[in-house]
Design a protein around this motif. Structure first.
Motif, mmCIF file in Angstrom:
data_model
loop_
_atom_site.group_PDB
_atom_site.id
_atom_site.type_symbol
_atom_site.label_atom_id
_atom_site.label_comp_id
_atom_site.label_asym_id
_atom_site.label_seq_id
_atom_site.Cartn_x
_atom_site.Cartn_y
_atom_site.Cartn_z
ATOM 1 N N ALA A 182 15.806 2.030 -11.648
ATOM 2 C CA ALA A 182 17.091 2.595 -11.256
ATOM 3 C C ALA A 182 17.371 2.454 -9.762
ATOM 4 O O ALA A 182 18.536 2.299 -9.368
ATOM 5 N N ARG A 183 16.322 2.530 -8.948
ATOM 6 C CA ARG A 183 16.519 2.471 -7.501
ATOM 7 C C ARG A 183 15.429 1.595 -6.885
ATOM 8 O O ARG A 183 14.493 2.073 -6.232
ATOM 9 N N PRO A 184 15.539 0.292 -7.090
ATOM 10 C CA PRO A 184 14.464 -0.627 -6.669
ATOM 11 C C PRO A 184 14.262 -0.690 -5.165
ATOM 12 O O PRO A 184 13.233 -1.210 -4.709
ATOM 13 N N GLY A 185 15.215 -0.164 -4.377
ATOM 14 C CA GLY A 185 15.045 -0.197 -2.932
ATOM 15 C C GLY A 185 14.073 0.838 -2.400
ATOM 16 O O GLY A 185 13.608 0.735 -1.259
ATOM 17 N N VAL A 186 13.758 1.861 -3.192
ATOM 18 C CA VAL A 186 12.813 2.900 -2.773
ATOM 19 C C VAL A 186 11.399 2.327 -2.742
ATOM 20 O O VAL A 186 10.967 1.654 -3.685
ATOM 21 N N ARG A 187 10.674 2.592 -1.672
ATOM 22 C CA ARG A 187 9.278 2.139 -1.568
ATOM 23 C C ARG A 187 8.344 3.153 -2.223
ATOM 24 O O ARG A 187 8.682 4.333 -2.362
ATOM 25 N N HIS A 188 7.148 2.683 -2.557
ATOM 26 C CA HIS A 188 6.164 3.534 -3.224
ATOM 27 C C HIS A 188 4.803 3.396 -2.550
ATOM 28 O O HIS A 188 4.366 2.291 -2.217
ATOM 29 N N LEU A 189 4.152 4.547 -2.377
ATOM 30 C CA LEU A 189 2.765 4.575 -1.922
ATOM 31 C C LEU A 189 1.992 5.481 -2.862
ATOM 32 O O LEU A 189 2.385 6.623 -3.086
ATOM 33 N N PHE A 190 0.924 4.953 -3.429
ATOM 34 C CA PHE A 190 0.090 5.727 -4.347
ATOM 35 C C PHE A 190 -1.204 6.090 -3.627
ATOM 36 O O PHE A 190 -1.923 5.214 -3.142
ATOM 37 N N VAL A 191 -1.478 7.382 -3.541
ATOM 38 C CA VAL A 191 -2.732 7.873 -2.959
ATOM 39 C C VAL A 191 -3.504 8.520 -4.091
ATOM 40 O O VAL A 191 -3.102 9.561 -4.628
ATOM 41 N N THR A 192 -4.611 7.901 -4.488
ATOM 42 C CA THR A 192 -5.310 8.332 -5.691
ATOM 43 C C THR A 192 -6.816 8.234 -5.518
ATOM 44 O O THR A 192 -7.315 7.477 -4.678
ATOM 45 N N CYS A 193 -7.538 8.994 -6.338
ATOM 46 C CA CYS A 193 -8.997 8.993 -6.290
ATOM 47 C C CYS A 193 -9.622 8.054 -7.331
ATOM 48 O O CYS A 193 -10.843 7.870 -7.329
ATOM 49 N N ASN A 194 -8.801 7.513 -8.209
ATOM 50 C CA ASN A 194 -9.312 6.780 -9.364
ATOM 51 C C ASN A 194 -8.907 5.313 -9.284
ATOM 52 O O ASN A 194 -7.753 4.965 -9.530
ATOM 53 N N LYS A 195 -9.870 4.472 -8.977
ATOM 54 C CA LYS A 195 -9.570 3.045 -8.843
ATOM 55 C C LYS A 195 -9.172 2.405 -10.159
ATOM 56 O O LYS A 195 -8.565 1.313 -10.180
ATOM 57 N N ASP A 196 -9.483 3.054 -11.277
ATOM 58 C CA ASP A 196 -9.151 2.509 -12.589
ATOM 59 C C ASP A 196 -7.912 3.150 -13.206
ATOM 60 O O ASP A 196 -7.532 2.814 -14.332
ATOM 61 N N GLY A 197 -7.283 4.071 -12.486
ATOM 62 C CA GLY A 197 -6.120 4.764 -13.022
ATOM 63 C C GLY A 197 -4.873 3.898 -13.019
ATOM 64 O O GLY A 197 -4.811 2.843 -12.381
ATOM 65 N N ALA A 198 -3.842 4.371 -13.716
ATOM 66 C CA ALA A 198 -2.609 3.601 -13.854
ATOM 67 C C ALA A 198 -1.932 3.347 -12.517
ATOM 68 O O ALA A 198 -1.423 2.243 -12.268
ATOM 69 N N LEU A 199 -1.906 4.346 -11.637
ATOM 70 C CA LEU A 199 -1.231 4.149 -10.360
ATOM 71 C C LEU A 199 -1.940 3.107 -9.508
ATOM 72 O O LEU A 199 -1.298 2.365 -8.751
ATOM 73 N N ALA A 200 -3.254 3.027 -9.620
ATOM 74 C CA ALA A 200 -4.009 2.074 -8.806
ATOM 75 C C ALA A 200 -3.989 0.668 -9.380
ATOM 76 O O ALA A 200 -4.210 -0.305 -8.644
ATOM 77 N N THR A 201 -3.714 0.532 -10.665
ATOM 78 C CA THR A 201 -3.868 -0.779 -11.312
ATOM 79 C C THR A 201 -2.578 -1.378 -11.866
ATOM 80 O O THR A 201 -2.509 -2.595 -12.048
ATOM 81 N N SER A 202 -1.576 -0.567 -12.148
ATOM 82 C CA SER A 202 -0.415 -1.065 -12.897
ATOM 83 C C SER A 202 0.690 -1.653 -12.031
ATOM 84 O O SER A 202 1.617 -2.272 -12.566
ATOM 85 N N TYR A 203 0.618 -1.479 -10.728
ATOM 86 C CA TYR A 203 1.734 -1.898 -9.886
ATOM 87 C C TYR A 203 1.306 -2.909 -8.829
ATOM 88 O O TYR A 203 2.020 -3.123 -7.847
ATOM 89 N N ASN A 204 0.155 -3.526 -9.043
ATOM 90 C CA ASN A 204 -0.299 -4.557 -8.119
ATOM 91 C C ASN A 204 0.703 -5.713 -8.125
ATOM 92 O O ASN A 204 1.097 -6.207 -9.182
ATOM 93 N N GLY A 205 1.106 -6.109 -6.951
ATOM 94 C CA GLY A 205 2.055 -7.213 -6.852
ATOM 95 C C GLY A 205 3.508 -6.803 -6.936
ATOM 96 O O GLY A 205 4.401 -7.645 -6.761
ATOM 97 N N VAL A 206 3.793 -5.531 -7.221
ATOM 98 C CA VAL A 206 5.172 -5.061 -7.266
ATOM 99 C C VAL A 206 5.685 -4.905 -5.839
ATOM 100 O O VAL A 206 5.061 -4.243 -5.009
#
Length: 376
Positions: free
Chosen positions: A150-174
């Motif tokens: 809906a708003r592709p101009g918004v940037r995202h930063l994921f700060v997480t403890c789990n290297k295998d979690g969805a936030l750490a793995t699903s958006y690589n290259g986005v």
């Protein structure tokens, strides 16, 4: 048998506690017994915080260039999470607001998902910081997916403890999405967040001091020493308070430390399955209705601000509670706590010393460690 880095961290963290009365007795029990009684993982993860904080600081410093790029041109920052991760966001946001000179807000992921028009900035020149232990919360993932569409101009930063979690793995290259994964040891295995919470707060605070990384690393080391003092020298006194018998507990904090009060209240509720009623409130907010729930046996836990103006209001509230004979035993946490703070013979004061390098945003981590010990 080989020794893993996780084993090294645990041994380093637990060794200073073995000579304490309360925690030492629990640690001397066989490992199998600790796990069977349900406290082994939780105690280890509380105890390891002084060890993992400097490692966490080092990890995020290595990403300073990428973090600076995330903030470039941004007009607004929104931190988000669910449950404890949301309270971590609330500890971080005031510090970033003050240091970045930008509007910074902490909004629950669920609120963004259901009512985005009430909490998201109008401009796409915004950074959404998703704070998460596992990175698998369905609300957090849904917020990111919706915003990307809906708003592709918004940037995202994921700060997480789990290297295998969805936030750490699903958006690589986005495009416009970056992640910072904290050390493996911070990914708590216990049912309650402890070292993950404080490490996420510490990691998030770096966004406000990217121009002063040496001082940030020094603060992490100073916090490590303070937390070690609390665990080794104050845990027995806190255990005495925790066993004193109270049906309710109220946690008070202001500014940066209101999020810590909310997290400490949640830990008490989670670790005893709701048997102790808890409430978190600001010192001044307590006067406007919530004071009515404070009973004569209510445990009062006060996170006393280091800021002179805020502290004067907070001490006035504590004096009022004493004058009206409201509340039971007290635990007061702060830096350079003045003698004017009225305490009774059964109260516990956790004075971390007047280290000028540590501000209230830093002391929120210490507040939470005290809250964890009381709940444990």
């Amino acid at each position: 048998m080989s020794t893993t880095s996780d084993d090294v961290v645990k041994n380093e963290a637990l060794e200073p506690l073995r000579d304490t009365k309360e925690l030492g007795a629990l640690l001397r029990a066989p490992r199998e017994q600790q796990l069977a009684l349900g406290y082994g993982l939780t105690l280890e993860e509380i105890a390891q915080q002084p060890v993992v904080w400097p490692e966490t600081a080092s990890r995020v410093i290595q990403r300073a260039h990428d973090l600076t790029a995330c903030l470039a041109g941004v007009e607004t920052v929104v931190l988000t999470g669910s449950g404890s991760s949301q309270y971590a966001s609330e500890c971080i946001a005031p510090a970033l607001h003050a240091r970045l000179g930008l509007p910074v807000a902490a909004e629950p992921a669920g609120t963004i998902l259901t009512h985005p028009e009430t909490c998201l900035p109008l401009s796409d020149a915004a950074l959404l910081v998703s704070v998460a232990r596992s990175g698998n919360s369905p609300e957090s993932r849904a917020v990111v997916d919706w915003l990307l569409e809906a708003r592709p101009g918004v940037r995202h930063l994921f700060v997480t403890c789990n290297k295998d979690g969805a936030l750490a793995t699903s958006y690589n290259g986005v495009q416009g999405a970056s992640s910072v994964v904290l050390p493996d040891e911070t990914n708590d295995e216990s049912l309650v967040m402890t070292s993950s919470f404080t490490s996420l707060v510490l990691a998030g605070l770096v966004l406000g001091v990217l121009d002063a990384l040496d001082a940030y690393e020094a603060r992490a080391r100073a916090l490590s020493q303070v937390a070690t003092h609390v665990l080794v020298d104050r845990s027995d006194a806190l255990a005495s308070v925790a066993r004193s018998g109270f049906a309710s507990a109220i946690y008070l904090g202001s500014g940066h430390r209101l999020g810590a009060a909310r997290e400490a209240a949640l830990k008490m509720m989670e670790m005893n399955a709701g048997k102790v009623a808890t409430l978190a409130e600001s010192f001044l907010g307590l006067r406007h209705g919530p004071m009515s729930v404070v009973q004569e046996d209510t445990l009062v836990v006060a996170f006393l601000s280091s800021e002179p103006v805020a502290r004067s209001y907070e001490m006035d509230l504590l004096h009022e509670l004493r004058r009206k004979s409201i509340g039971g035993r007290r635990v007061i946490v702060g830096a350079g706590i003045p003698s004017e703070v009225e305490t009774g013979p059964d109260d516990v004061v956790v004075d971390v010393g007047a280290d000028a390098a540590l501000g209230d945003e830093d002391l929120s981590l210490v507040d939470v460690v005290v809250g964890q010990l009381l709940a444990f």
